[in-house]
Design an enzyme around this catalytic site. Structure first.
Site, PDB file in Angstrom:
ATOM      1  N   GLY A   1       0.876  -1.418   0.038  1.00  0.00           N
ATOM      2  CA  GLY A   1      -0.026  -0.011   0.122  1.00  0.00           C
ATOM      3  C   GLY A   1       0.782   1.243   0.138  1.00  0.00           C
TER       4      GLY A   1
ATOM      5  CG  ASP B   1       3.990  -2.850  -9.798  1.00  0.00           C
ATOM      6  OD1 ASP B   1       4.630  -3.792 -10.273  1.00  0.00           O
ATOM      7  OD2 ASP B   1       2.693  -3.015  -9.631  1.00  0.00           O
TER       8      ASP B   1
ATOM      9  CD  GLU C   1       3.026  -7.304  -7.217  1.00  0.00           C
ATOM     10  OE1 GLU C   1       4.106  -8.077  -7.144  1.00  0.00           O
ATOM     11  OE2 GLU C   1       2.333  -6.678  -6.146  1.00  0.00           O
TER      12      GLU C   1
HETATM   13  N1  ATP Z   1       1.066   9.492  -2.353  1.00  0.00           N
HETATM   14  C1  ATP Z   1      -0.352   9.007  -2.272  1.00  0.00           C
HETATM   15  N2  ATP Z   1      -1.062   9.742  -1.564  1.00  0.00           N
HETATM   16  C2  ATP Z   1      -2.337   9.297  -1.386  1.00  0.00           C
HETATM   17  N3  ATP Z   1      -2.916   8.267  -1.826  1.00  0.00           N
HETATM   18  C3  ATP Z   1      -2.008   7.160  -2.609  1.00  0.00           C
HETATM   19  C4  ATP Z   1      -0.605   7.676  -2.498  1.00  0.00           C
HETATM   20  N4  ATP Z   1       0.015   6.633  -2.998  1.00  0.00           N
HETATM   21  C5  ATP Z   1      -1.210   5.572  -3.404  1.00  0.00           C
HETATM   22  N5  ATP Z   1      -2.166   6.376  -2.996  1.00  0.00           N
HETATM   23  C6  ATP Z   1      -3.538   5.596  -2.921  1.00  0.00           C
HETATM   24  O1  ATP Z   1      -3.133   4.520  -1.969  1.00  0.00           O
HETATM   25  C7  ATP Z   1      -3.575   3.149  -2.335  1.00  0.00           C
HETATM   26  C8  ATP Z   1      -2.531   2.200  -2.592  1.00  0.00           C
HETATM   27  O2  ATP Z   1      -1.615   2.605  -3.687  1.00  0.00           O
HETATM   28  P1  ATP Z   1      -1.091   1.541  -4.586  1.00  0.00           P
HETATM   29  O3  ATP Z   1      -1.955   0.566  -4.974  1.00  0.00           O
HETATM   30  O4  ATP Z   1      -0.192   2.111  -5.536  1.00  0.00           O
HETATM   31  O5  ATP Z   1       0.065   0.949  -3.629  1.00  0.00           O
HETATM   32  P2  ATP Z   1       1.168  -0.518  -3.613  1.00  0.00           P
HETATM   33  O6  ATP Z   1       2.211  -0.170  -3.093  1.00  0.00           O
HETATM   34  O7  ATP Z   1       1.200  -0.691  -5.393  1.00  0.00           O
HETATM   35  O8  ATP Z   1       0.313  -1.561  -3.031  1.00  0.00           O
HETATM   36  P3  ATP Z   1       0.586  -3.107  -3.127  1.00  0.00           P
HETATM   37  O9  ATP Z   1       1.849  -3.227  -2.123  1.00  0.00           O
HETATM   38  O10 ATP Z   1      -0.791  -3.811  -2.679  1.00  0.00           O
HETATM   39  O11 ATP Z   1       1.056  -3.495  -4.316  1.00  0.00           O
HETATM   40  C9  ATP Z   1      -4.461   3.629  -3.523  1.00  0.00           C
HETATM   41  O12 ATP Z   1      -5.981   3.737  -3.360  1.00  0.00           O
HETATM   42  C10 ATP Z   1      -3.828   4.943  -4.245  1.00  0.00           C
HETATM   43  O13 ATP Z   1      -4.734   5.607  -5.008  1.00  0.00           O
HETATM   44  N1  GNG Z   2       2.998 -13.175   0.737  1.00  0.00           N
HETATM   45  C1  GNG Z   2       3.304 -12.299  -0.184  1.00  0.00           C
HETATM   46  N2  GNG Z   2       4.480 -12.507  -1.183  1.00  0.00           N
HETATM   47  C2  GNG Z   2       4.815 -11.656  -2.159  1.00  0.00           C
HETATM   48  O1  GNG Z   2       5.705 -11.804  -2.887  1.00  0.00           O
HETATM   49  C3  GNG Z   2       3.840 -10.798  -2.331  1.00  0.00           C
HETATM   50  N3  GNG Z   2       3.960  -9.603  -3.168  1.00  0.00           N
HETATM   51  C4  GNG Z   2       2.771  -8.823  -2.908  1.00  0.00           C
HETATM   52  N4  GNG Z   2       2.102  -9.553  -2.013  1.00  0.00           N
HETATM   53  C5  GNG Z   2       0.460  -9.039  -1.849  1.00  0.00           C
HETATM   54  C6  GNG Z   2       0.525  -7.733  -1.039  1.00  0.00           C
HETATM   55  C7  GNG Z   2      -0.788  -7.076  -1.286  1.00  0.00           C
HETATM   56  O2  GNG Z   2      -1.853  -7.506  -0.610  1.00  0.00           O
HETATM   57  C8  GNG Z   2      -1.038  -7.624  -2.900  1.00  0.00           C
HETATM   58  C9  GNG Z   2      -0.620  -6.947  -4.071  1.00  0.00           C
HETATM   59  O3  GNG Z   2       0.727  -6.447  -3.938  1.00  0.00           O
HETATM   60  O4  GNG Z   2      -0.024  -8.954  -2.638  1.00  0.00           O
HETATM   61  C10 GNG Z   2       2.844 -10.409  -1.454  1.00  0.00           C
HETATM   62  N5  GNG Z   2       2.306 -11.510  -0.566  1.00  0.00           N
END
Ligand code: ATP
Ligand code: GNG
EC number: 2.7.1.113
Length: 207
Positions: free
Chosen positions: A14, A86, A35
């Site tokens: 997140g 990502d 991913e």
């Molecule tokens: N800098 C920011 N400010 C406010 N909201 C954000 C920001 N960055 C991301 N978000 C919001 O937070 C949520 C999570 O962002 P995102 O899906 O890009 O995270 P992620 O790191 O790719 O997550 P994951 O680890 O699950 O793949 C989304 O709803 C996005 O719109």
């Molecule tokens: N166990 C585990 N191993 C991984 O390599 C991994 N990569 C991502 N994630 C989880 C985080 C978010 O919920 C969601 C989307 O990123 O998947 C993982 N969980």
């Protein structure tokens, strides 16, 4: 040495990896790889019972990322085309060390090394650091039903695991450039100038 800039966005769940990767990909006109989440058959089950489903889930992520990175190398990097992802393949190990039993982890690491040692690794990591309240807020805002089951302690551990892992990656590869973004204070979504600064920095790095 990589043939073209390969940028990975990393950080705990997140933190904003996909969001920032998408924005940078558009701004810098660099193809993005990301991913799959919605079609992952194990995530929902995993968050219900981590012990029971972790091996299947970690193997699924590993195989999926392995194939994606092989294709990325062939279709882009070898042709001198920069790519933004990502994730960094090492996140497999970060999660596996947290979720697998010792016995499973030993087997998993052998497979991980077999599959990934000769893959091209990113030469830039943009590491989004963020505190627990920020992550919880963003996960809630995103609203994936299965992530409602994520324990606070799991996220806290991952935040700490990421700190260690990023340092390890940097120590292991002196040519790797790590740019750390404070995800609590820098809001690249709502604050245009925050995003512009990040994009300008990345542009400078990869030219
Ligand atoms: N800098 C920011 N400010 C406010 N909201 C954000 C920001 N960055 C991301 N978000 C919001 O937070 C949520 C999570 O962002 P995102 O899906 O890009 O995270 P992620 O790191 O790719 O997550 P994951 O680890 O699950 O793949 C989304 O709803 C996005 O719109
Ligand atoms: N166990 C585990 N191993 C991984 O390599 C991994 N990569 C991502 N994630 C989880 C985080 C978010 O919920 C969601 C989307 O990123 O998947 C993982 N969980």
């Amino acid at each position: 040495m990589n043939t073209a800039p390969f940028i990975a966005i990393e950080g705990p769940i997140g933190a904003g990896k996909t969001t920032l990767a998408t924005m940078l990909s558009q701004e810098l006109e660099i193809p993005m790889i990301n991913e799959i989440v919605e079609d992952n058959p194990y995530l929902d089950k995993f968050y219900d019972n981590i012990e029971e489903w972790s091996f299947q889930l970690e193997m699924f992520f590993l195989c999926h990322r392995y194939k994606q990175l092989e294709d990325t190398t062939d279709y882009f990097l070898k042709k001198g085309q920069p790519v933004i992802a990502d994730y960094h393949i090492y996140k497999n190990v970060i999660f596996a060390e947290r979720t697998l039993s010792q016995h499973q982890l030993e087997k998993y690491k052998k497979i991980y090394h077999l599959l990934t040692d000769d893959l091209q690794k990113p030469n830039f990591i943009i590491y989004i650091k963020a505190s627990l309240p920020t992550l919880l807020h963003r996960i809630e805002k995103r609203g994936r039903p299965f992530e409602k089951k994520i324990e606070t302690s799991y996220l806290e551990q991952l935040i700490a695991d990421y700190e260690v892992a990023i340092k390890q990656l940097q120590e292991a590869d002196p040519e790797l450039t790590v740019v750390t973004i404070d995800g609590d204070s820098k809001d690249f979504v709502l604050n245009k100038s925050d995003f512009e600064r990040i994009a300008a920095h990345v542009k400078e790095l990869i030219v």
